[in-house]
Design a protein around this motif. Sequence first.
Motif: not given
Lengths: 196, 221
Positions: B35-39, B49-51, B54, B169
């Motif tokens: 999946a993309p990283g995003f904010s 955010t994508s973090e 998780r 993940w």
Amino acid sequence: MKRLIIIGGSVAIVLIVILAIVFFVRPYVFHGTVIQSPDPAYDFTLEGTSGPVSLSDFRGKVVVLYFGYTFCPDVCPATMADLARTMEDLGKRAGDVQVIMVSVDPGRDTPETVEKYVQTFDPSFIGLTGTEAQIAETASMYGIYYFKHEGTAATGYLIDHTASMMVINQDGRLKLVLSFGTPPADIAADLKHMIN
Amino acid sequence: MRRRILIAVLVLVVAAPLAFAIFQPIQVLPRIRLAPGFSLIDQDGNRVTSEDMRGSFVLYDFTYSQCPEPCANLDATMRQVQDRVGEIDLGDVPLRLVTISFDPERDTQEVLLEKAQAVGADPAVWQFATVENPSLLKTIIGGGFEDYYAQNEDGSFTFDPKFVLVDGWGTIRGEYQYRSSVPEADRIIRHIGVLSDEVQKSTGAASVAYEAAHLFLCYAK
């Protein structure tokens, strides 16, 4: 009685063979998250010290891609040190692997400073940077999030970023995502499996 | 006798993987891509955010609130999933729902909040959001999630209504095209259960069996 012994012995032999097969041909379990996409990984073109560098330039090698920055106080140097140890573990096979660090700090990192930084860990490592837009797009396509925030007077601003390592196979497909802190021996084992 | 044993072993060598592939004793979801990283900024003005995602199962959909009728009713499916979360044994992994708007100009925080309340979104589970940096909209939705959208001259959007299921993940594990005639929520809920089973049971020696399930493409329908 003799017949029973023969049958029992045969069953035991078959079971031992099955167990041996299961043991020797069992699927390899990677230490990271496996990706099964048949599509090629995002092919970025960023700036290195000798000009533009694309992911596709490294077809035929296993690429370990990491996003960090040279002012990074902790996670980046630890990851780079782990990757340097991984290369030592790989021995002769290290030539089949290319480590690339992409800077998420294009405001401060030039191609020269990133290259110099990564090569303090291993002379074969490559450092890349680019414009804000290029870095943002490349990072997003690899699932990387980063965010600039205030640091101290000594450190300047800091950048929180995803610390995973992406492993791209010889065909240019993203195959594995390794978490920060994966032991070098485990990384080396996964890379050897991919090389073979 | 030796010959018979050899034949039996050979039959087993061929039959065992074949039986695994045919009978699929373990089912999994494919590990499609990252999946993309995003904010994002959600309906309450919080950065998502994508973090932050998780460690959670996340179901995404992509739409915009000014979508004129007839518009794909993605909200109904999301609402069903939200209301039926209790049917799934999620273990320690929470489920989150995120509706991402590709119309950041009109889908302001206030509009998103109004929309969330109108569809009965539980803010602890289901967030409505749009990207923090509009210049990355195409990269995140079009590139990372591979969902097509394009703005028309009249301001409306032509888009591909779909849902995307992402594991803890950050790997995309399911993509579901919206179809008005199909009860998609049933399939999505079943798939979240399959994913949760893998997370809970794929430890120790069982992880080899789960890897075999991926190897033999034992994918849940």
